[in-house]
Structures are given as structure tokens and as C-alpha cells.
Design an enzyme around this catalytic site. Sequence first.
Site, PDB file in Angstrom:
ATOM      1  N   ASP A 130     -19.312 -42.187 -26.090  1.00 26.91           N
ATOM      2  CA  ASP A 130     -18.539 -43.393 -26.375  1.00 26.91           C
ATOM      3  C   ASP A 130     -18.805 -44.386 -25.227  1.00 26.91           C
ATOM      4  OD1 ASP A 130     -16.410 -45.078 -27.315  1.00 26.91           O
ATOM      5  OD2 ASP A 130     -15.096 -44.143 -25.817  1.00 26.91           O
TER       6      ASP A 130
HETATM    7 MG   LIG Z   1     -13.509 -45.144 -25.537  1.00 26.89          MG
END
Ligand SMILES: [Mg+2]
Length: 217
Positions: free
Chosen positions: A11
Site C-alpha cells: 500500500d
Molecule cells: Mg494505507
Amino acid sequence: MEKGIRSVLFDMDGVILDSMPRHADAWIRVFRQYGVDLAPLDIYRREGMSGRDSVIDIFRERNVAYPGDDEYGRILEKKISIFERQPVGLFPLVKEILHFLRERRIALALVTGSLRRSVERALPRDVMDCFDAVVTADDVSRGKPDPEPYATALRLAGGGVHESLAVENAPMGIRSAVGAGIQCIALATSLPEEHLREASLVLQDHRELMEYLQDRL
Ligand SMILES: [Mg+2]
């Protein structure tokens, strides 16, 4: 049985970029103009929702009428303009972790709900170049928590679901990775462990992540 790792999917916000306090600060300032007082946790726990969905969700939670999609456009512009006033930095050890994995020929992907233009603006070229695949909001029809972003990244990066690892910091992202069948490690960079329980492991910071990867590889 634990298999070898062939790909690691990262991410961006709260994992690669130390950006969540700045996102929270920008949202808090904008919502204040609409009479809504927020704390950073209100932003952190919604991370991964689309901007529009999170804005609607916040107004609903505070019993304030959603001002409509035209006004949402202005809300988003204000937020982006505050957020983009200063550059955001990488977390310590990010480059070391990416280089460590590349030296071991692990495929790397970035999986973010941000727009591609925001990713290209935020990440230095040498960090972008570390990733074999970059999946942004522009590349999927359903964002996190749907499994599509992680499933897409895995297809592009290569490696089976049981040979992959996702690194996340927020509940929606964890749900997306786990939904795609990928083992997920959470970093408690923005939220405490109690919000990250759907991950198979919670680590406190990038030093712990580096140690974990060194142990496994
Ligand atoms: Mg994040």
C-alpha cells in the site's frame, strides 16, 4: 505450510509515504469550514474509502446533511490544495526494504486508492522504479475494500497467492488483500492494533518489517 515469497505488494499512504497525518490535517481543516470537528482517528479508520464515500460517511455520522456532489467537488479541491502545499516524505527504511527485496528478486507492486497523478507527484522516480507493477484508482473499477486492486496487482507482478505478501496500514486495505487470498501484514503507523486484527500479523514500524523480511528470506 509456509511457502517462499515471490512477490510483495505495498500500500502507499501510511506504508511507503508518511502521509496520513498530513491527509488528516487537510481533511480536518476543510470539514471545520462545514461545521464538523474531526480528529485524526476519524480519517485514519476510513483510509481506503473513496474520497466521496468517506465525505458522505462523515456527514452522515455527524448528522449533517451531505451538501451534494457539486459541493463535494469543491471540498475535494480544497483538501487537495491544502495537502499539496508541502511534499510528503518516505518512512525511514523504505528504500532499504525495497532494495533488500529487489536484490532477492522478489517482484514488487504498489497498490493504492490514490489517483495515478497523485502517485507520480508524491513518489520519487527511484522509488517508482522499484515497482514492477503500480495499481492506482485509475486501474480498477472497484477500489479497496474490494479484492480487485490486490488481485490486479498480483496478476501484474506475478507469483501465486500463497507466495505473496501484502503490507497495509488500514482496515479497508487489509480486507482487500485478504479477500484476494493474500497474506497481509499490517503496520501500526496510523491505527493501533485493535483496528488491524484482520491482518495475519501486526508490526509496529518499518524496522520490525525489515527484521521480519530478513527472517523469512
Ligand atoms: Mg494505507
